[in-house]
Each structure stands twice: as C-alpha cells, then as structure tokens.
Design an enzyme around this catalytic site. Structure first.
Site, PDB file in Angstrom:
ATOM      1  CG  HIS A  78       8.857  77.262  18.705  1.00  0.00           C
ATOM      2  ND1 HIS A  78       8.575  78.515  18.217  1.00  0.00           N
ATOM      3  CD2 HIS A  78       8.851  76.449  17.624  1.00  0.00           C
ATOM      4  CE1 HIS A  78       8.394  78.443  16.894  1.00  0.00           C
ATOM      5  NE2 HIS A  78       8.560  77.205  16.514  1.00  0.00           N
ATOM      6  CG  ASN A 152       6.825  80.273  12.979  1.00  0.00           C
ATOM      7  OD1 ASN A 152       6.772  80.097  14.189  1.00  0.00           O
ATOM      8  ND2 ASN A 152       7.323  79.381  12.138  1.00  0.00           N
ATOM      9  CG  HIS A 343      -2.798  69.828  18.455  1.00  0.00           C
ATOM     10  ND1 HIS A 343      -1.994  69.586  17.373  1.00  0.00           N
ATOM     11  CD2 HIS A 343      -3.754  68.865  18.438  1.00  0.00           C
ATOM     12  CE1 HIS A 343      -2.456  68.522  16.721  1.00  0.00           C
ATOM     13  NE2 HIS A 343      -3.523  68.076  17.340  1.00  0.00           N
TER      14      HIS A 343
HETATM   15 FE1  HDD Z   1       5.959  73.850  15.068  1.00  0.00          FE
HETATM   16  C1  HDD Z   1       6.233  74.135  18.427  1.00  0.00           C
HETATM   17  C2  HDD Z   1       5.043  77.163  14.842  1.00  0.00           C
HETATM   18  C3  HDD Z   1       6.164  73.690  11.641  1.00  0.00           C
HETATM   19  C4  HDD Z   1       6.405  70.541  15.289  1.00  0.00           C
HETATM   20  N1  HDD Z   1       5.700  75.349  16.388  1.00  0.00           N
HETATM   21  C5  HDD Z   1       5.866  75.282  17.736  1.00  0.00           C
HETATM   22  C6  HDD Z   1       5.596  76.558  18.322  1.00  0.00           C
HETATM   23  C7  HDD Z   1       5.264  77.408  17.316  1.00  0.00           C
HETATM   24  C8  HDD Z   1       5.322  76.656  16.092  1.00  0.00           C
HETATM   25  C9  HDD Z   1       4.903  78.873  17.447  1.00  0.00           C
HETATM   26  C10 HDD Z   1       5.711  76.883  19.810  1.00  0.00           C
HETATM   27  C11 HDD Z   1       4.398  76.697  20.511  1.00  0.00           C
HETATM   28  C12 HDD Z   1       4.523  77.102  21.955  1.00  0.00           C
HETATM   29  O1  HDD Z   1       4.790  78.284  22.209  1.00  0.00           O
HETATM   30  O2  HDD Z   1       4.362  76.233  22.810  1.00  0.00           O
HETATM   31  N2  HDD Z   1       5.729  75.182  13.545  1.00  0.00           N
HETATM   32  C13 HDD Z   1       5.232  76.462  13.659  1.00  0.00           C
HETATM   33  C14 HDD Z   1       4.945  76.976  12.340  1.00  0.00           C
HETATM   34  C15 HDD Z   1       5.279  76.012  11.440  1.00  0.00           C
HETATM   35  C16 HDD Z   1       5.748  74.876  12.200  1.00  0.00           C
HETATM   36  C17 HDD Z   1       4.354  78.351  12.051  1.00  0.00           C
HETATM   37  C18 HDD Z   1       5.189  76.003   9.952  1.00  0.00           C
HETATM   38  C19 HDD Z   1       4.241  76.550   9.294  1.00  0.00           C
HETATM   39  N3  HDD Z   1       6.268  72.391  13.718  1.00  0.00           N
HETATM   40  C20 HDD Z   1       6.280  72.514  12.344  1.00  0.00           C
HETATM   41  C21 HDD Z   1       6.401  71.207  11.736  1.00  0.00           C
HETATM   42  C22 HDD Z   1       6.437  70.299  12.765  1.00  0.00           C
HETATM   43  C23 HDD Z   1       6.368  71.068  14.000  1.00  0.00           C
HETATM   44  C24 HDD Z   1       6.442  70.929  10.251  1.00  0.00           C
HETATM   45  C25 HDD Z   1       6.528  68.805  12.733  1.00  0.00           C
HETATM   46  C26 HDD Z   1       6.049  68.067  11.781  1.00  0.00           C
HETATM   47  N4  HDD Z   1       6.326  72.570  16.602  1.00  0.00           N
HETATM   48  C27 HDD Z   1       6.422  71.234  16.451  1.00  0.00           C
HETATM   49  C28 HDD Z   1       6.523  70.492  17.777  1.00  0.00           C
HETATM   50  C29 HDD Z   1       6.467  71.672  18.802  1.00  0.00           C
HETATM   51  C30 HDD Z   1       6.360  72.896  17.908  1.00  0.00           C
HETATM   52  C31 HDD Z   1       7.692  69.557  17.878  1.00  0.00           C
HETATM   53  C32 HDD Z   1       7.556  71.741  19.860  1.00  0.00           C
HETATM   54  C33 HDD Z   1       6.859  72.118  21.148  1.00  0.00           C
HETATM   55  C34 HDD Z   1       5.444  71.952  20.867  1.00  0.00           C
HETATM   56  O3  HDD Z   1       5.272  71.595  19.559  1.00  0.00           O
HETATM   57  O4  HDD Z   1       4.530  72.094  21.649  1.00  0.00           O
HETATM   58  O5  HDD Z   1       5.433  69.648  17.923  1.00  0.00           O
END
Ligand code: HDD
Length: 686
Positions: A78, A152, A343
């Site tokens: 993202h 999402n 978060h």
């Molecule tokens: Fe995630 C970012 C949505 C599964 C780990 N995620 C991130 C963002 C969105 C989502 C919208 C961007 C937030 C922003 O604009 O700063 N993610 C989802 C959805 C998921 C999902 C709807 C499934 C239902 N994500 C998911 C899993 C993991 C992560 C299974 C790890 C175990 N996601 C992350 C992250 C991020 C992230 C690595 C990258 C940047 C951040 O968090 O702030 O922690």
C-alpha cells in the site's frame, strides 16, 4: 485550501491539526532552523570566487543534510496512497443493542475521520490504475480513542493465515532479480504462488474482475473483511462485518482504458478525489454492518473465521447505519497521508476481535511496520495520528519524543503520584477484552471447515453479468499470456476449472493449454449484491469533454453545457488550442484542455460539436476521441458537424450514441441519462 480559507471545515481533529499547521513563510524572513537570519541562500561559502567550498558553511550543511534525509521508507505494501479528511455520523441509535461504542450509538456525535485510499503492489511513484486491490483505511478520531477500520475494496483475502502474508506479497511484487514488472500481477511468481495456494481462488476471481480497476475512489465499496465482534453495554457479543457503500455506486474502468490512463494521467484517481473535494463534490460512503448472533456461528457452509469467505448479503443483509463524508483535502501529503499510521488493533470499547487467523496476525504487523517506517515508538505523537481525547501513560523517551512529561514518576504502581495515571474500570469506559472461552493444544493446523476453496469463487462467477464475465475471462487471458512458464499456465487452467469449466476453457484456448473436460463446484446460487450492474447509477460529478472548434454553434453548446452543469455533470471545454474559442454568435467558451494534453480515456463521455473553422487535423483528432470513447463503451453525443464526423466513421452500433438532429428536444436529457448509465456494455464492437 489554506489554513485561512473561509471554507475550512471545522471539526475536532481539524482544530487539533490547526495547532500544527503553518503558513509562516508568507512575507517572513528566511532563517536557518536555529532562527538565524540568512543573508545569502544561493551561494555556498567558498575560499575565493573560484575556490573550494568550506566545511564551515553551516547554512549549506544544514540545508543539504535536511534534504538528504527527507525520505522515509515507503510502506512495504500500500505504498501509493492518497488521503482526505472528513466526518462520520450514524443515522440513529439502532446500534445501541449491539455495541457500546459511543460514536456508533449516538446520532448527535460527528466523528472526525481521515481516510487513505491506496493501491497495494506498486511502489509509491507508480500509477493509480493498475489491476490491483485498493486499500480503504479509515481512522475515526472518537472521544474514546482512535478506531481504525483498515479495509480493502474487496470483501475477501488471498490467504487464511497471516503467516503466508510475506509469501503472497513477495510473489506479487516485482520479481527480485530484475525488479519487473512494476505494479502488476501479470508475471510468473504471482501465478506460481496462486497455483500452489488454492485458498487464493476466490480472491483471485475478485482481482480479475472489474473491482480491481475502479473508476474513482469515490465509487468503490470498502470491506473490513474479517469477522469482528460488537459488544453491548451488558457485555453481550455479536459477530459483525463492516462495509462501506459509496453513494455514487460502484463503477470501474475498462482494462484497455486503465492502461492508457496510466500513461496519460498516472495520478488519475488521486486527481479525481482532490478535484472533487475542491469543487465541493464531497465523497460520501454509507457504513453498513452485517450482524450475526453468536449462536449462529456454525450455521453456514463456510467458517465465519475464514477471510477467504464473504457473508452473502441476501442471507445476512447489510444494514446501513451512518454516513461518512470526505470534505477536506490534506494540506501536506507527507505530513498527513504519508505519516498516518493505521492499525487494525486500534479499537474502542464496544468493538473487539475474533479468532480469524488472518486478523490475529495483522494485530502484530501494523505497529511493527510503523516502527521502522516512522522511526521509533513515538509515531502516535505525529499530528495526524494523535487521538483527540486525552492520552496519558508512563511510556517515555524514544526517538523524536515531542511531549515534555513533567514530574518524577513514570511507573506504576506508585505512591508518590497517588498511583496516577489511574486505571479505569469497564463501567467507566476502560477497555476490557471480551472474555471468550478458549482452549486447545498448541498446534500448527487448520480446522477442516476452512477447506472449501472454490464454492464461493463459483458463487462470485455466477453472480456476474455477461459483460463482467467477459472482463474476467479477458483479465485471465492478459495475465496468463504474460506468464512465461507453460506449467504454471496449465496449473492455473486446472485450478480455475474447479471454479467454472467454461471460464477455465475460455482462457485455456488463448494460452494454448490443455482444456479440462470436467470441473465446477456444482454451486448454482448467485448473489446479485456482488455484481456492479446492480449498483446506484448517477450522472452527478461525472466528467464530459465538450469538443469545440472556432465557429461552433453558440446557442446549442451553451444550452448543453448549462444543462449538464445543472445535472451536476462537469462539462470540460476541449479544443485544439487553449484560451477563448469563438462561437458563430460571437459568444466565447474558454478551453483549458486540448487534444495534446488529454484523451477521451480521462473522461466519462464526449460531446462533439466541432465548429465551422475546424481544420482537417481537428476533425481527425475529434474522430479519434469519438472512436476511443466508443470502444470503451462510453456515451457519445454529437451535434452540428460533429454528427457528420460520427456518421463518417461507420461505427457498428449506435447504442449510447445521442445525435442532436435525431433527438433535438430531449438531447441533454438523453445525454445525462447516458452518462448516468456509465457504460454501454451491449454495444457491438468489432
Ligand atoms: Fe494490510 C497496510 C488492508 C492483510 C500487513 N493493509 C495496509 C493498508 C490497508 C491494508 C488498507 C494501508 C494502510 C494505509 O493506508 O496506511 N491488509 C488490509 C486488509 C487485509 C490485510 C483489508 C486483509 C483482510 N496486512 C494484511 C496481513 C498483514 C498485513 C495479513 C500481515 C500479517 N498491511 C500490513 C502492513 C501494512 C499494511 C505490513 C503496510 C503499511 C502499514 O501496514 O501501515 O503492516
């Protein structure tokens, strides 16, 4: 919008942010960061006019050092996103029996929000319109603390357990040896991963569908994906899924158009949101909930803890409980959109988690990733992340600590400070985790109830209109034709024959793969809520190119433009030059767009009026505009010489085509209706 702008939207978060906003540079002296006035900013300190630069030049060193450190790591997923401020309010107190969260109970409370929309795979500088999932993350600044709905635009996910998240992301990101392709799933590693992880089948169907190329962030659904819990005043729990429903309906681009927009305007989606908010066309989304009694946990043929499954809306209706309005753009993208930290674990009393294994792992990842991205544990002090309610604890120090915590005591229990800050009982608003009974052995295993990977993928396929099905087939053809490994192609054909034999065979032929002879799940049910055809359709806020040359019909064009504006449609004058374009009656329209800068792909429809002074080149360019709009199924309107240009091309269909001479009285009404219809999928294109 500047801080001083009268139209500034006042809400609690914005008032808090005002303390940090600064337009101090206006008519001010230039100084260093130490406040020293600067007499010369364009020449470094050198030994003589042609000599070397001196280390002593603290002004140069400060300026350059700051610049050298201006970037932070982009988000690991993202990375490319765009944010906006707004407000959320529930319609009534209907949620009271289900949750004690005050902002969901009380219709008099306006909660400030910040939303960040994003693509998932591309780097921060990639284009807005790849085939990809879109993020839709909302931070509610409630009086009880921040609640983040990190959603999402698709209701399911690729995997059931977050321990596989690094794998799916490594597979879909550019391949590591040559860092290609950018912002695309059409490559070997992604499809190899899919074929080895069949739980992804349902999500991949969504990814191949029109949902993956939204027309606008304002026209996207949002889904919390996981099953969460709501807890009421009595401590009783219900299961819940969260939805965002866009007031303008859910609409998409076509794939050829999305790729062309990537070149013409890589900022297409962010520009749309930015301009719409600036024009007062605020983005609106209704918050929906699907609620399930705890006793019904096992009433379905899927596991409600499985994030690769949705709850069909026909079985468990979505209740619309409130509305979010995004009404203010950011002042500074880095300070707000880049530094915002979401978060899934940011919850308030009345909202709790379930044992969904994907959700459980997310609860770890989000704080962890901010620590490296924002450089330490104090990112909650960054203005965009601060709660609007008081926050007090004994956490101290760390990189970039802003608060000067006064006093001797930074621990509990203590007697020196009367044991403050005090813990708060549940009755007085303290958060207490839902006391779900759990027991089990420590194992790495998954319940059999997670095993059916294909039935809901078939449900999704069955629910698509014919046009949507065609788009999905073509998406598979595109993606897999880019895969070089023949075995991967065949494995995907075989895998998706489990979803629907007709689908798999349709793209197998293109790939030259072996066509399976049996397949499918036997699911015949469909869910109309999954098709974008059944979504609200409005002309409001759509953008139409009005193509005119000198000598255009002043009376007609004036009336069309005025009526479009009255219907809330943006009519954009486009010609072969910028500036005034003169009509036959002496009136003038100002052109701010030309054939050189814009193509029909960045508009929702075209109206070609032409003009008596149009050159041959103008005629050619106007015809190209029409033709491209035609193959993208868009409404085309023409009057005067424009009609002749349409007829000259002998296009194979007139569906969605409005010609002035044929529909003189109702021309604009027809045009507005056609714009609202979005696209004419049944148009014959050969
Ligand atoms: Fe995630 C970012 C949505 C599964 C780990 N995620 C991130 C963002 C969105 C989502 C919208 C961007 C937030 C922003 O604009 O700063 N993610 C989802 C959805 C998921 C999902 C709807 C499934 C239902 N994500 C998911 C899993 C993991 C992560 C299974 C790890 C175990 N996601 C992350 C992250 C991020 C992230 C690595 C990258 C940047 C951040 O968090 O702030 O922690």
């Amino acid at each position: 919008m500047t801080v001083k702008d009268e139209k500034i939207i006042k809400n609690k978060k914005n008032e808090q942010l005002d303390q940090f906003r600064s337009d101090d540079n206006q008519n001010k002296d230039l100084t260093t960061n130490q406040g020293l006035k600067v007499s010369e900013d364009g020449l470094s300190l050198t030994a003589g006019e042609r000599g070397p630069t001196l280390l002593e030049d603290f002004h140069f060193r400060e300026k350059m050092t700051h610049f050298d450190h201006e970037r932070i790591p982009e988000r690991v997923v993202h990375a490319r996103g765009f944010g906006a401020h707004g407000e959320f309010q529930v319609y009534n107190d209907s949620m009271k029996p289900f949750t004690k969260a005050k902002f969901l109970q009380d219709p008099s409370i306006k909660t400030s929000v910040f939303v960040r929309f994003s693509t998932v795979v591309g780097f921060r500088g990639s284009m807005d319109t790849p085939r990809d999932v879109r993020g839709f993350a909302t931070k509610f600044y409630t009086e009880e603390g921040n609640f983040d709905l990190v959603a999402n635009n698709m209701p399911v996910f690729f995997i059931q357990d977050g321990i596989k998240f690094p794998d799916v992301i490594h597979a879909i990101k550019p391949e590591p040896h040559n860092e290609m392709p950018q912002a695309a799933s059409a490559h070997d590693t992604f499809w190899d991963w899919v074929s080895q992880n069949q739980e992804s089948a349902h999500m991949v169907m969504w990814l191949m569908s029109d949902r993956a190329i939204p027309r606008s962030y304002r026209m996207m659904e949002g889904f919390g994906v996981h099953t969460f819990r709501l807890i009421n005043e009595e401590g009783k729990a219900h299961f819940v899924k969260f939805h965002w429903k866009p007031v303008l309906g859910t609409h998409s681009l076509v794939w050829d158009e999305a790729q062309k927009i990537g070149g013409k305007d890589p900022d297409f989606n962010r520009r749309d949101l930015w301009e719409s908010i600036n024009m007062g066309n605020y983005a609106e989304f209704e918050l929906g909930v699907q609620i399930l009694e705890e006793k019904d946990e096992f009433a379905f043929d899927f596991d409600i803890l499985d994030s690769t499954k949705l709850w069909p809306e026909e079985d468990i209706p979505v209740q619309l409980i409130g509305k979010m309005t995004l009404n203010r753009n950011v002042d500074n993208v880095f300070a707000e959109t880049e530094q915002v930290a979401f978060h899934v674990g940011n919850v308030v009393p009345g909202i709790d988690f379930t044992n969904d294994p994907l959700l459980q792992t997310r609860l770890f990842s989000y704080t962890d990733t901010q620590l490296i991205r924002l450089g330490g544990p104090n990112f909650h002090e960054i203005p965009i992340n601060r709660p609007i309610c008081p926050f007090n604890n004994n956490q101290r120090d760390g990189y970039h600590r802003q608060t000067i915590n006064i006093g001797q005591v930074a621990y509990r229990n203590n007697a020196l400070a009367n044991n403050s800050p005090h813990s708060v009982s549940e009755e007085n608003g303290g958060y207490a985790h839902y006391q779900e009974k759990v027991e089990g052995r420590k194992i790495r295993a998954r319940s059999k109830s997670f095993d059916d990977h294909f039935s809901q993928a078939t449900l999704f396929w069955n629910s698509m209109s014919n046009a949507e099905k065609d788009h999905i087939i073509n998406a598979f053809r595109f993606e897999l034709s880019k895969v070089k490994n023949k075995e991967i192609q065949q494995r995907i054909v075989d895998m998706f024959s489990n979803v629907d034999l007709g689908l798999a065979n349709a793209f197998a032929v293109t790939l030259g793969a072996v066509t399976p002879s049996s397949g499918g799940t036997g699911v015949t049910k469909s869910s109309p809520a999954l098709s974008q055809e059944n979504t609200p359709k409005l002309a409001k806020t759509r953008k139409v190119a009005v193509v005119v040359a000198d000598g255009f019909n002043g009376k007609t064009v004036k009336s069309v433009v005025e009526n479009l504006l009255l219907s809330g449609v943006q009519a954009v004058i486009l010609s072969d030059k910028l500036g005034p374009i003169k009509a036959d009656d002496g009136s003038v329209h100002m052109s701010k767009h030309t054939f050189a800068t814009d193509a029909s792909v960045v508009f929702d429809g075209v109206y070609i009026a032409g003009g008596t002074s149009a050159s041959k080149q103008f005629e050619h360019d106007a015809k190209m505009f029409m033709k491209e709009a035609f193959i993208h199924y868009k409404p085309i309107a023409a009057t005067d010489i424009g009609e002749q240009w349409f007829k000259d091309q002998q296009l194979p269909s007139k569906l969605g085509v409005i010609l002035g001479s044929e529909q003189a009285n109702i021309f604009t009404d027809q045009l507005v209706n056609a714009i609202a219809a979005h696209r004419f999928w049944d148009r014959l294109i050969v």
